[in-house]
Design a protein around this motif. Structure first.
Motif, PDB file in Angstrom:
ATOM      1  N   ILE A   1      -8.547  12.816 -16.866  1.00  0.00           N
ATOM      2  CA  ILE A   1      -7.730  11.622 -16.617  1.00  0.00           C
ATOM      3  C   ILE A   1      -6.366  11.821 -17.273  1.00  0.00           C
ATOM      4  CG2 ILE A   1      -7.522   9.124 -17.045  1.00  0.00           C
ATOM      5  CD1 ILE A   1     -10.613   9.052 -17.225  1.00  0.00           C
ATOM      6  N   SER A   2      -5.313  11.549 -16.527  1.00  0.00           N
ATOM      7  CA  SER A   2      -3.965  11.603 -17.114  1.00  0.00           C
ATOM      8  C   SER A   2      -3.112  10.485 -16.513  1.00  0.00           C
ATOM      9  CB  SER A   2      -3.332  12.974 -16.911  1.00  0.00           C
ATOM     10  OG  SER A   2      -3.161  13.202 -15.541  1.00  0.00           O
ATOM     11  N   PHE A   3      -1.879  10.381 -16.999  1.00  0.00           N
ATOM     12  CA  PHE A   3      -1.094   9.172 -16.729  1.00  0.00           C
ATOM     13  C   PHE A   3       0.356   9.496 -16.375  1.00  0.00           C
ATOM     14  CE2 PHE A   3      -4.187   8.707 -20.115  1.00  0.00           C
ATOM     15  CZ  PHE A   3      -5.011   7.738 -19.594  1.00  0.00           C
ATOM     16  N   CYS A   4       1.043   8.482 -15.873  1.00  0.00           N
ATOM     17  CA  CYS A   4       2.473   8.612 -15.582  1.00  0.00           C
ATOM     18  C   CYS A   4       3.173   7.372 -16.121  1.00  0.00           C
ATOM     19  CB  CYS A   4       2.635   8.726 -14.061  1.00  0.00           C
ATOM     20  SG  CYS A   4       4.302   8.536 -13.457  1.00  0.00           S
ATOM     21  N   ALA A   5       4.311   7.557 -16.746  1.00  0.00           N
ATOM     22  CA  ALA A   5       5.200   6.474 -17.214  1.00  0.00           C
ATOM     23  C   ALA A   5       4.675   5.684 -18.412  1.00  0.00           C
ATOM     24  CB  ALA A   5       5.534   5.514 -16.060  1.00  0.00           C
ATOM     25  N   VAL A   6       3.695   6.236 -19.131  1.00  0.00           N
ATOM     26  CA  VAL A   6       3.172   5.494 -20.279  1.00  0.00           C
ATOM     27  C   VAL A   6       3.065   6.333 -21.557  1.00  0.00           C
ATOM     28  CG1 VAL A   6       1.961   3.683 -19.009  1.00  0.00           C
ATOM     29  CG2 VAL A   6       0.812   5.874 -19.404  1.00  0.00           C
ATOM     30  N   SER A   7       3.705   7.500 -21.547  1.00  0.00           N
ATOM     31  CA  SER A   7       3.716   8.305 -22.781  1.00  0.00           C
ATOM     32  C   SER A   7       4.921   9.236 -22.730  1.00  0.00           C
ATOM     33  CB  SER A   7       2.420   9.122 -22.930  1.00  0.00           C
ATOM     34  OG  SER A   7       2.256   9.962 -21.825  1.00  0.00           O
ATOM     35  N   PRO A   8       5.469   9.623 -23.897  1.00  0.00           N
ATOM     36  CA  PRO A   8       6.687  10.439 -23.889  1.00  0.00           C
ATOM     37  C   PRO A   8       6.480  11.821 -23.285  1.00  0.00           C
ATOM     38  CG  PRO A   8       5.913  10.073 -26.154  1.00  0.00           C
ATOM     39  CD  PRO A   8       5.049   9.237 -25.255  1.00  0.00           C
ATOM     40  N   ARG A   9       5.277  12.362 -23.398  1.00  0.00           N
ATOM     41  CA  ARG A   9       4.972  13.652 -22.759  1.00  0.00           C
ATOM     42  C   ARG A   9       3.576  13.551 -22.138  1.00  0.00           C
ATOM     43  NH1 ARG A   9       3.829  18.226 -27.292  1.00  0.00           N
ATOM     44  NH2 ARG A   9       3.054  19.241 -25.416  1.00  0.00           N
ATOM     45  N   PRO A  10       3.221  14.488 -21.253  1.00  0.00           N
ATOM     46  CA  PRO A  10       1.938  14.342 -20.557  1.00  0.00           C
ATOM     47  C   PRO A  10       0.752  14.341 -21.519  1.00  0.00           C
ATOM     48  CG  PRO A  10       3.260  16.126 -19.614  1.00  0.00           C
ATOM     49  CD  PRO A  10       3.957  15.695 -20.846  1.00  0.00           C
ATOM     50  N   VAL A  11      -0.176  13.410 -21.297  1.00  0.00           N
ATOM     51  CA  VAL A  11      -1.389  13.373 -22.131  1.00  0.00           C
ATOM     52  C   VAL A  11      -2.612  13.173 -21.242  1.00  0.00           C
ATOM     53  CG1 VAL A  11      -0.420  12.503 -24.297  1.00  0.00           C
ATOM     54  CG2 VAL A  11      -1.146  10.865 -22.542  1.00  0.00           C
ATOM     55  N   ARG A  12      -3.762  13.662 -21.749  1.00  0.00           N
ATOM     56  CA  ARG A  12      -5.032  13.373 -21.090  1.00  0.00           C
ATOM     57  C   ARG A  12      -5.828  12.416 -21.953  1.00  0.00           C
ATOM     58  NH1 ARG A  12      -7.416  18.882 -19.278  1.00  0.00           N
ATOM     59  NH2 ARG A  12      -9.388  17.788 -19.586  1.00  0.00           N
ATOM     60  N   ALA A  13      -6.670  11.619 -21.310  1.00  0.00           N
ATOM     61  CA  ALA A  13      -7.510  10.653 -22.033  1.00  0.00           C
ATOM     62  C   ALA A  13      -8.777  11.370 -22.454  1.00  0.00           C
ATOM     63  CB  ALA A  13      -7.812   9.467 -21.130  1.00  0.00           C
ATOM     64  N   THR A  14      -8.672  12.193 -23.490  1.00  0.00           N
ATOM     65  CA  THR A  14      -9.792  13.088 -23.817  1.00  0.00           C
ATOM     66  C   THR A  14     -11.045  12.317 -24.269  1.00  0.00           C
ATOM     67  OG1 THR A  14      -8.729  13.395 -25.948  1.00  0.00           O
ATOM     68  CG2 THR A  14      -8.459  15.160 -24.362  1.00  0.00           C
ATOM     69  N   GLU A  15     -10.860  11.200 -24.992  1.00  0.00           N
ATOM     70  CA  GLU A  15     -12.045  10.430 -25.438  1.00  0.00           C
ATOM     71  C   GLU A  15     -12.758   9.807 -24.245  1.00  0.00           C
ATOM     72  OE1 GLU A  15     -13.442  10.396 -28.398  1.00  0.00           O
ATOM     73  OE2 GLU A  15     -11.919  11.836 -28.988  1.00  0.00           O
ATOM     74  N   ALA A  16     -11.972   9.260 -23.318  1.00  0.00           N
ATOM     75  CA  ALA A  16     -12.568   8.672 -22.105  1.00  0.00           C
ATOM     76  C   ALA A  16     -13.271   9.759 -21.291  1.00  0.00           C
ATOM     77  CB  ALA A  16     -11.480   7.997 -21.271  1.00  0.00           C
ATOM     78  N   GLU A  17     -12.628  10.927 -21.196  1.00  0.00           N
ATOM     79  CA  GLU A  17     -13.230  12.042 -20.449  1.00  0.00           C
ATOM     80  C   GLU A  17     -14.562  12.445 -21.085  1.00  0.00           C
ATOM     81  OE1 GLU A  17     -10.350  15.182 -20.529  1.00  0.00           O
ATOM     82  OE2 GLU A  17      -8.952  14.135 -19.222  1.00  0.00           O
ATOM     83  N   ARG A  18     -14.570  12.524 -22.441  1.00  0.00           N
ATOM     84  CA  ARG A  18     -15.797  12.931 -23.149  1.00  0.00           C
ATOM     85  C   ARG A  18     -16.942  11.955 -22.840  1.00  0.00           C
ATOM     86  NH1 ARG A  18     -14.073  15.956 -27.265  1.00  0.00           N
ATOM     87  NH2 ARG A  18     -12.679  14.353 -28.053  1.00  0.00           N
ATOM     88  N   LEU A  19     -16.606  10.664 -22.857  1.00  0.00           N
ATOM     89  CA  LEU A  19     -17.620   9.645 -22.583  1.00  0.00           C
ATOM     90  C   LEU A  19     -18.190   9.836 -21.168  1.00  0.00           C
ATOM     91  CD1 LEU A  19     -18.905   6.922 -23.640  1.00  0.00           C
ATOM     92  CD2 LEU A  19     -17.174   5.792 -22.248  1.00  0.00           C
ATOM     93  N   LEU A  20     -17.299  10.003 -20.191  1.00  0.00           N
ATOM     94  CA  LEU A  20     -17.745  10.158 -18.796  1.00  0.00           C
ATOM     95  C   LEU A  20     -18.538  11.450 -18.621  1.00  0.00           C
ATOM     96  CD1 LEU A  20     -14.439   9.098 -17.000  1.00  0.00           C
ATOM     97  CD2 LEU A  20     -16.555   7.782 -17.046  1.00  0.00           C
ATOM     98  N   ASN A  21     -18.063  12.531 -19.252  1.00  0.00           N
ATOM     99  CA  ASN A  21     -18.728  13.835 -19.065  1.00  0.00           C
ATOM    100  C   ASN A  21     -20.119  13.868 -19.706  1.00  0.00           C
ATOM    101  OD1 ASN A  21     -16.469  14.639 -17.726  1.00  0.00           O
ATOM    102  ND2 ASN A  21     -15.571  15.742 -19.453  1.00  0.00           N
ATOM    103  N   GLY A  22     -20.298  13.039 -20.751  1.00  0.00           N
ATOM    104  CA  GLY A  22     -21.598  13.027 -21.448  1.00  0.00           C
ATOM    105  C   GLY A  22     -22.566  12.015 -20.850  1.00  0.00           C
TER     106      GLY A  22
END
Ligand SMILES: Cc1cc2nc3c(=O)[nH]c(=O)nc-3n(C[C@H](O)[C@H](O)[C@H](O)COP(=O)(O)OP(=O)(O)OC[C@H]3O[C@@H](n4cnc5c(N)ncnc54)[C@H](O)[C@@H]3O)c2cc1C
Length: 290
Positions: free
Chosen positions: A211-232
């Motif tokens: 999961i990643s985003f546009c227009a809500v952070s100064p540089r590109p970020v992934r939602a690693t905690e959310a990803e971990r929850l979904l992947n587990g």
């Protein structure tokens, strides 16, 4: 706007030679949809503009060994109409189509969007989810950076003054996959994002969400905690999706500007993440890629 010299090299070595001689006082132009606006507003004041559009080696989209190569001059429309993008990289297709309008998309390039490195750049989030690599060339040779390392801040990249980006490469997902890019803006066309969310899911032995985003952070970020929850998760139910959407908020740090307040953007990120995850799960269960 200040006067500048316009150079139109026919090859990559010629472009690099001009860049080197300009000693940091030149800027390259691809589609020019950002650069010309910045020049008009005197936001940038180079002595020399190097128009890359005569360089044949930088044109087109290549496909080999399961990888797609989006060359520097490939426009948003060229990328969106490529069958491999439509079939295997649906989130990138949707981001291209969410960008501006058909006229601008015929001129603006995917590589230019990345090199501009503005937080509202539409194609950056899907490129991050798909693990895109940025191909760079300069006087000391070629190098490759992950897109997340290439963009270092708002309008800042790891590119040296004497280098250019030649292409973006992406390994096409094998097996079942799904992707989704959802953007909200004040009007449907010709407006940059207030916020957007990209979600991709790849299925082999296990499922992997990104999961990643546009227009809500100064540089590109992934939602690693959310990803971990979904992947587990052993079972994908509404509770897991809700929890992941809440975790997504913690990955971003939006500002308040003329387009939206920080609070509105945070609320939208939660909602768009929820929708994007559900869309990917539905597509996977219907038999992706889609
Ligand atoms: C009316 C309008 C609507 C727009 N709507 C959107 C939108 O909805 N979403 C969105 O994300 N953007 C939007 N934009 C911004 C712009 O169109 C995009 O960022 C576009 O993708 C930039 O690509 P370009 O080829 O025009 O880049 P250019 O303007 O040519 O270059 C942009 C920057 O990248 C650098 N650069 C370009 N190519 C290279 C290269 N090969 N190597 C190194 N550096 C390079 C340039 O030096 C410059 O700093 C809009 C712009 C306009 C004018």
């Amino acid at each position: 706007m200040r006067d500048f010299v316009l150079e139109r090299p026919q090859s990559i070595p010629e472009a690099l030679d001009i860049l080197k001689k300009a000693g940091g006082r030149a800027m390259v132009k691809s589609g020019g949809t950002d650069l010309i606006v910045w020049l008009h507003r005197s936001l940038v004041n180079p002595d020399c503009v190097i128009d890359l559009t005569k360089i044949e080696q930088l044109k087109g989209i290549g496909l080999s060994n399961g990888r797609i190569e989006i060359k520097a001059l490939a426009t948003l429309n060229e990328v969106a109409s490529n069958p491999a993008v439509g079939e295997k990289l649906p989130a990138l297709f949707q981001a291209c189509m969410a960008h501006s309008d058909p006229l601008i998309r015929n001129r603006a390039t995917v590589v230019g969007n990345v090199c501009s490195a503005v937080p509202s750049g539409d194609v950056i989030a899907p490129l991050l989810c798909y693990g895109a690599m940025v191909e760079i060339t300069g006087p000391s040779g070629d190098r490759t950076l992950r897109i997340g390392d290439f963009i270092t801040g708002p309008k800042k990249t790891a590119l040296a003054a004497d280098e250019i980006v030649t292409a973006i490469k992406i390994a096409l997902p094998e097996g079942k996959s799904a992707g989704c890019y959802i953007k909200i803006s004040r009007r449907e066309a010709l407006d940059i994002a207030q916020a957007a969310v990209c979600c991709t899911a790849f299925e082999s032995v296990t499922r992997e969400f990104r999961i990643s985003f546009c227009a809500v952070s100064p540089r590109p970020v992934r939602a690693t905690e959310a990803e971990r929850l979904l992947n587990g998760a052993t079972k994908m139910d509404d509770g897991i999706v809700e929890a992941a959407a809440k975790l997504a908020i913690e990955a971003v740090d939006p500002i308040t500007d003329v387009r939206a307040s920080r609070e509105y953007r945070l609320a939208m990120i939660e909602e768009l993440t929820r929708r994007a995850i559900k869309s990917c799960v539905e597509k996977l269960e219907a038999g992706g890629p889609s």
